[in-house]
Scaffold this motif. Structure first.
Motif, PDB file in Angstrom:
ATOM      1  N   LEU A  68      -5.663   1.597  -7.975  1.00  0.00           N
ATOM      2  CA  LEU A  68      -5.334   3.014  -7.834  1.00  0.00           C
ATOM      3  C   LEU A  68      -6.534   3.739  -7.240  1.00  0.00           C
ATOM      4  N   LEU A  69      -6.287   4.607  -6.268  1.00  0.00           N
ATOM      5  CA  LEU A  69      -7.346   5.355  -5.601  1.00  0.00           C
ATOM      6  C   LEU A  69      -7.138   6.846  -5.791  1.00  0.00           C
ATOM      7  N   SER A  70      -8.230   7.559  -6.015  1.00  0.00           N
ATOM      8  CA  SER A  70      -8.144   9.003  -6.160  1.00  0.00           C
ATOM      9  C   SER A  70      -9.503   9.611  -5.871  1.00  0.00           C
ATOM     10  N   ALA A  71      -9.490  10.852  -5.378  1.00  0.00           N
ATOM     11  CA  ALA A  71     -10.760  11.563  -5.233  1.00  0.00           C
ATOM     12  C   ALA A  71     -11.377  11.749  -6.606  1.00  0.00           C
ATOM     13  N   THR A  72     -10.590  12.149  -7.542  1.00  0.00           N
ATOM     14  CA  THR A  72     -10.994  12.187  -8.942  1.00  0.00           C
ATOM     15  C   THR A  72      -9.767  12.508  -9.773  1.00  0.00           C
ATOM     16  N   LEU A  73      -9.855  12.228 -11.062  1.00  0.00           N
ATOM     17  CA  LEU A  73      -8.730  12.423 -11.966  1.00  0.00           C
ATOM     18  C   LEU A  73      -9.173  13.199 -13.204  1.00  0.00           C
ATOM     19  N   PRO A  74      -8.308  14.042 -13.725  1.00  0.00           N
ATOM     20  CA  PRO A  74      -8.596  14.605 -15.038  1.00  0.00           C
ATOM     21  C   PRO A  74      -8.714  13.480 -16.057  1.00  0.00           C
ATOM     22  N   PRO A  75      -9.623  13.603 -17.037  1.00  0.00           N
ATOM     23  CA  PRO A  75      -9.806  12.521 -18.016  1.00  0.00           C
ATOM     24  C   PRO A  75      -8.516  12.073 -18.684  1.00  0.00           C
ATOM     25  N   ARG A  76      -7.620  13.007 -18.989  1.00  0.00           N
ATOM     26  CA  ARG A  76      -6.382  12.626 -19.659  1.00  0.00           C
ATOM     27  C   ARG A  76      -5.509  11.768 -18.755  1.00  0.00           C
ATOM     28  N   GLN A  77      -5.460  12.094 -17.464  1.00  0.00           N
ATOM     29  CA  GLN A  77      -4.642  11.293 -16.552  1.00  0.00           C
ATOM     30  C   GLN A  77      -5.204   9.891 -16.400  1.00  0.00           C
TER      31      GLN A  77
ATOM     32  N   VAL B  79      -1.487  -1.424  -4.158  1.00  0.00           N
ATOM     33  CA  VAL B  79      -2.542  -0.437  -3.935  1.00  0.00           C
ATOM     34  C   VAL B  79      -1.873   0.924  -3.744  1.00  0.00           C
ATOM     35  N   LEU B  80      -2.261   1.892  -4.554  1.00  0.00           N
ATOM     36  CA  LEU B  80      -1.699   3.239  -4.460  1.00  0.00           C
ATOM     37  C   LEU B  80      -2.824   4.226  -4.181  1.00  0.00           C
ATOM     38  N   ASP B  81      -2.695   4.944  -3.082  1.00  0.00           N
ATOM     39  CA  ASP B  81      -3.718   5.911  -2.700  1.00  0.00           C
ATOM     40  C   ASP B  81      -3.309   7.310  -3.147  1.00  0.00           C
ATOM     41  N   GLU B  82      -4.297   8.161  -3.362  1.00  0.00           N
ATOM     42  CA  GLU B  82      -4.078   9.572  -3.695  1.00  0.00           C
ATOM     43  C   GLU B  82      -3.180   9.725  -4.927  1.00  0.00           C
ATOM     44  N   VAL B  83      -3.430   8.968  -5.988  1.00  0.00           N
ATOM     45  CA  VAL B  83      -2.544   9.019  -7.148  1.00  0.00           C
ATOM     46  C   VAL B  83      -2.585  10.379  -7.840  1.00  0.00           C
TER      47      VAL B  83
ATOM     48  N   VAL C 167       0.859  -1.177   0.000  1.00  0.00           N
ATOM     49  CA  VAL C 167       0.000   0.000   0.000  1.00  0.00           C
ATOM     50  C   VAL C 167       0.895   1.227   0.000  1.00  0.00           C
ATOM     51  N   GLY C 168       0.837   2.006  -1.068  1.00  0.00           N
ATOM     52  CA  GLY C 168       1.669   3.202  -1.210  1.00  0.00           C
ATOM     53  C   GLY C 168       0.868   4.458  -0.966  1.00  0.00           C
ATOM     54  N   MET C 169       1.382   5.313  -0.097  1.00  0.00           N
ATOM     55  CA  MET C 169       0.713   6.557   0.279  1.00  0.00           C
ATOM     56  C   MET C 169       1.545   7.757  -0.188  1.00  0.00           C
ATOM     57  N   PRO C 170       0.939   8.937  -0.312  1.00  0.00           N
ATOM     58  CA  PRO C 170       1.679  10.079  -0.850  1.00  0.00           C
ATOM     59  C   PRO C 170       2.755  10.625   0.077  1.00  0.00           C
TER      60      PRO C 170
END
Length: 988
Positions: free
Chosen positions: A506-515, A475-479, A335-338
């Protein structure tokens, strides 16, 4: 055993009995014969097969070796053969006593023809295998992928051309005369000792992918390092006593003593009730969506989860990791955190989760970051640990032949430390796993994302890091927190994991479509072993929370026409969130932003004015009490505001930033989480009636506090939304009148009405003007009111999060007012230029170079690799863009006596007893980049620290009795409330 050379019978047995693999000094007082060391390593590999390798790895090895049951013996051979290059004059001459016995046995060489620069035994092994495997009937394809595993087992993979000995040695490095016969005999004796009919019978049936080759390379290094521990593998100098059975006995004792262990071994697919059993609650719709998506993937792939803050992404990811591990044979989780700060609470959560699966598993979790010794839970696991003894596992070289300066160097980094490891009686992971570069090999790991990013760098022993990721679920959080520099390493890591068939969540609050598109494309490019690849047909998400799953179809199934690339499979789903949308009011508190090159006194006056305006705001808003979080874009801005607020509100004000001593920072973080955390974690009446927390970006993510009002400097929209995630975060919190509705007040910008706005220089330096302009435009649209005139409706969070992020990272002009366009175009050009330069800088250290991503072997992988050293202060910034910094321990000197920052006395030389160690280390602080050059030149450990395992590499920053000093051209002081203060000296 004898052979003939030139008509003369050779005593092969006697010659084999003279070849040494470990000198007496490295093997407990008696030399260890080379054949003995090969068997030792093979025996360790057998134990790794039974008690360490993931089921997925064993299946791959079976496939390589030719079928079910064939992999174990092949793996043992592969590990054991690693040191065959020691059967050369280039190596045997290096220990005088051993060299004399080799000569006496009839193996000779001419010293005067051997060049001063050594021919390393790892490369010699690659050279011998290319020759002797071909002689045994192996094909060129079979040899091509295997020799780099031997030639690279000391950390770097050479090219084929680098294997050859120097021509001017006239064969004396590799050996002439009877040497080739003995080298072949060693290989045959070892091979037959493992149960093969001969070397030809070992030939692999399949060629593995390059990612699998890298995985195997790391496992070979692991086996070698364990078998080189002289405590358990003492020398055997009689060839008659060298057998695989004897090696197995030694290896078994070592394995038990070292306490090495695997993860959860065979793990069944969790049932429908598993979520409630693991976490004590029923799954929310979004969590069930994630778990079901993991269950529908027909092959290892990428699972990308986007959900609001507080939705429960982490719990969903952990159970999804269980599903993926059970279905695809993974034996653990990374589990990787920022950040380090976000890794600590995740460490606790992962251990709690694993305890619900098996009570033995929590002890197998490693915490990996440079400040882990300040984590109380981690320290408790290390009770009963041995003294620092990292050198026990370092005896894999002889006489500096290829000494690992970076392995035994003096530096300490953000991603690993050289702390004492637990030994007998400790309750944490086996101590072997906690040595430098070995942490990821532990079955369960929680750490910073740097761990994965470093596995994607062209650095020495990268195979150990990558082997620690393969065989796990990652598992990577806050990518979304990865900037363009870090993203290059993230994408490179995903490419290798995709090729290796490692499931990634991969976990994120949200991502830009390109990312989002880039992440999916990169993983699938790796799975398809393609340099250029486009993930055609990836559906867009049309709701929030959402999950996007992508995996390659079976190569035996539907395959695209061009190049035989497997067509990807996709699954995209969305559902409603469990929380009701917050109708968020957005206000602006503008400030005077002085132009560049303004005099210092004028800049400071403007900063004072900006800080006073925030104080005035709180005077109006907090009459009835309330809890407020204020996030400033720099430490000096936070310190300046804190001073003014403290004068007004006293102890109700708290300060949190990265230039606090680590002990104080940990205490303050825990206090804030206790006071402002979830209602069930806060004792009745403990939430303060009024509290003001001034912080930097530390409070931006994975900081589980709930506040009534948020005041924040402007940032790119995704980060701004992360900060908003602290606002009215939890249900059931009583809020004062006037703060019952969520509201964010934006600072760090002058205005958003007419001309393009201006931002403080520090904000532009961190985020770039282009993204700040787009974020300011979104704020402009949302402003609630000005002088009673309605101008916008604020934001609905989380429903609007995806569209806000997409707009914030779009490059069209539709969002911007016409009068901003010229400034925005210039900012966009500069942003693209800067982003391109940062990406190019990162590309120079990526594991694979441009044009090499479709390579089929590891040959030459380290060409132009980074010559990193453990003592190099810049190494820790390899995967994070920015100027390097230095950590120092603050020590107060009064007269001739040294004191810790907390006032406890040390000796004159700074000697530290066990009772004072943690207190000394609690005074560690990271210096700003402006002090790096001076710190490297001027700071050193105290004299009494040089013999101390945990202090000998730590520079001390000596403060006088007032807490002040001069470092370079800066005045430096430490204030118990404000933290580190740095001011450039005024020169005439």
């Amino acid at each position: 055993m004898s052979d003939e050379w030139g008509g003369v019978a050779l005593d092969i047995e006697g010659m084999l009995g003279s070849l040494w693999g470990k000198s007496a000094e490295k093997a407990g007082g008696r030399k260890n014969l080379l054949l003995s060391h090969l068997f030792d390593t093979a025996a360790v590999a057998e134990l790794m097969w039974e008690g360490f390798l993931a089921p997925s790895t064993r299946l791959v090895l079976d496939d390589i070796a030719g079928g079910p049951g064939a992999g174990k013996k092949f793996f043992a051979w592969l590990c054991g053969v690693h040191d065959c290059g020691k059967a050369t004059p280039a190596f045997q001459r290096m220990w005088p006593e051993g060299a004399a016995e080799v000569r006496k046995a009839g193996l000779t060489w001419h010293d005067h023809l051997i060049p001063r620069k050594p021919w390393r035994h790892d490369r010699a092994g690659g050279h011998l295998l290319c020759r002797d495997l071909a002689g045994a009937g192996w094909t060129e394809e079979q040899i091509d992928w295997l020799w780099p595993l031997v030639a690279g087992h000391h950390g770097r993979f050479p090219s084929r051309g680098e294997l050859k000995p120097a021509n001017r040695a006239k064969g004396q490095l590799v050996g002439t005369g009877s040497w080739p016969a003995v080298q072949r005999a060693l290989l045959e004796r070892f091979t037959e000792g493992l149960g093969f009919e001969g070397v030809a019978a070992v030939a692999p049936a399949r060629k593995p992918s390059r990612a699998v080759q890298l995985h195997l390379s790391g496992l070979i290094v692991m086996a070698d390092w364990i078998a080189s521990d002289e405590k358990y593998f003492r020398g055997v100098d009689d060839l008659r006593r060298v057998t695989l059975e004897a090696a197995r006995e030694r290896a078994g004792e070592a394995w038990l003593a070292l306490g090495l262990h695997q993860g959860w071994g065979g793990h069944g697919i969790p049932g429908q009730e598993a979520f409630r059993e693991r976490f004590g609650q029923e799954p929310r719709p979004s969590q069930m969506m994630v778990i079901e998506a993991a269950g529908r993937m027909s092959a290892p792939g990428l699972l990308l989860v986007e959900a609001p803050m507080g939705e429960g992404k982490t719990k969903a990811a952990l159970l999804a990791a269980e599903v993926l591990a059970a279905r695809f044979g993974a034996d653990g989780v990374f589990v990787g955190m920022p950040t380090q700060a976000t890794s600590d609470p995740m460490f606790s959560e992962v251990r709690k989760w694993l305890s619900r699966i098996d009570e033995e598993l929590p002890s197998r979790v490693a915490l990996l970051h440079g400040k882990r010794m300040f984590n109380p839970e981690w320290r408790a696991l290390l009770e009963g640990s041995e003294a620092d003894d990292a050198s026990r596992f370092g005896g894999v070289d002889e006489y500096g032949e290829c000494l690992d300066d970076d392995l035994y160097g003096a530096g300490t980094s953000d991603w690993e430390d050289r702390t004492p490891a637990p030994g007998t009686g400790a309750r944490g992971p086996a101590d072997w796993f906690l040595g430098t570069k070995r942490g990821l090999l532990c079955p369960f790991v929680v750490g910073t994302i740097d761990q994965l990013l470093l596995a994607a760098t062209r650095t020495k022993h990268v195979m150990l890091r990558m082997a620690g990721l393969m065989g796990k679920v990652v598992v990577l959080d806050e990518v979304h927190a990865a900037d363009v520099h870090m993203s290059q390493f993230l994408m490179e890591g995903l490419r290798w994991l995709g090729q290796a068939g490692v499931p990634v969540v991969l976990l994120s609050a949200t991502l830009p479509p390109r990312q989002r598109q880039d992440l999916v494309t990169t993983y699938l490019a790796g799975a398809s072993s393609r340099e250029e690849y486009v993930a055609h047909g990836l559906p867009e998400t049309d709701g929030y929370p959402s999950v996007t799953a992508a995996w390659p179809s079976s190569r035996s199934g539907s395959v695209a026409e061009a190049g035989g690339v497997p067509e990807p499979q996709y699954l995209v789903a969305c559902c409603s969130g469990w929380r009701t949308d917050l109708s968020l009011s957005v206000d602006l508190l503008g400030e005077v932003v002085p132009p560049p090159h303004t005099k210092r006194e004028d800049r400071e006056a403007a900063e004072d004015g900006a800080a006073r305006s925030v104080v005035d705001l709180l005077e109006r808003e907090l009459n009835a009490g309330g809890c407020v979080l204020i996030i400033r874009s720099s430490v000096p801005r936070a310190q300046r505001l804190y001073r003014l607020l403290r004068d007004r509100y006293g102890d109700e004000v708290h300060l949190l930033h990265g230039r606090l001593a680590v002990g104080e920072r940990a205490d303050r973080t825990a206090r804030c989480l206790r006071l402002l955390g979830p209602p069930q974690g806060v004792e009745t009446g403990e939430r303060p009636g009024r509290m003001i927390l001034v912080a930097t970006q530390l409070a931006e993510q994975s900081f589980d506090v709930d506040v009534d009002l948020l005041v924040t400097d402007l940032a790119p929209i995704d980060l701004l939304l992360q900060r908003i995630g602290r606002l009215h975060r939890h249900a059931g919190v009583s809020r004062p009148a006037g703060l019952t509705a969520p509201r964010v007040v934006i600072t760090g910008v002058d205005a958003v009405d007419l001309a393009a706005p201006q931002f403080p220089g520090v904000s532009e330096a961190i985020y770039g003007r282009f993204l700040l302009l787009r974020s300011a435009a979104l704020v402009r649209r949302a402003l609630a009111s000005t002088e009673g005139t309605a101008r916008g409706s604020g934001w609905r969070v989380p429903a609007q999060v995806p569209e806000l992020v997409a707009a914030g990272y779009d490059v069209s002009d539709a969002l911007l007012p016409p009068q901003w366009l010229e400034a925005a175009e210039a900012a966009h050009r500069q942003w693209e230029k800067t982003e391109g330069e940062r990406a190019e800088k990162a590309s120079q250290s990526l594991l694979t170079r441009r044009g090499d991503k479709e390579g089929s072997t590891l040959a030459g992988l380290h060409y132009a690799g980074r010559p990193e050293s453990g003592g190099d202060a810049t190494v820790e910034w390899l995967v994070r863009d920015g100027s390097p910094t230095v950590e120092a321990i603050l020590v107060v000197r009064k007269g001739e006596v040294h004191y810790t920052l907390n006032g406890r006395a040390l000796s004159v030389n700074g000697d530290v007893g066990a009772d004072l160690l943690e207190d000394v280390l609690a005074g560690t602080v990271r210096l700003p980049p402006s002090l790096t050059e001076s710190a490297l030149k001027e700071l050193r450990p105290l004299p009494g620290w040089f013999g101390h395992a945990r202090l000998r590499h730590c520079p001390a920053l000596l403060l006088d009795h007032r807490g002040r000093t001069v470092l370079g051209d800066h005045d430096v002081s430490y204030d118990p409330d404000l933290g580190l203060l740095v001011q450039r000296l005024v020169t005439n």
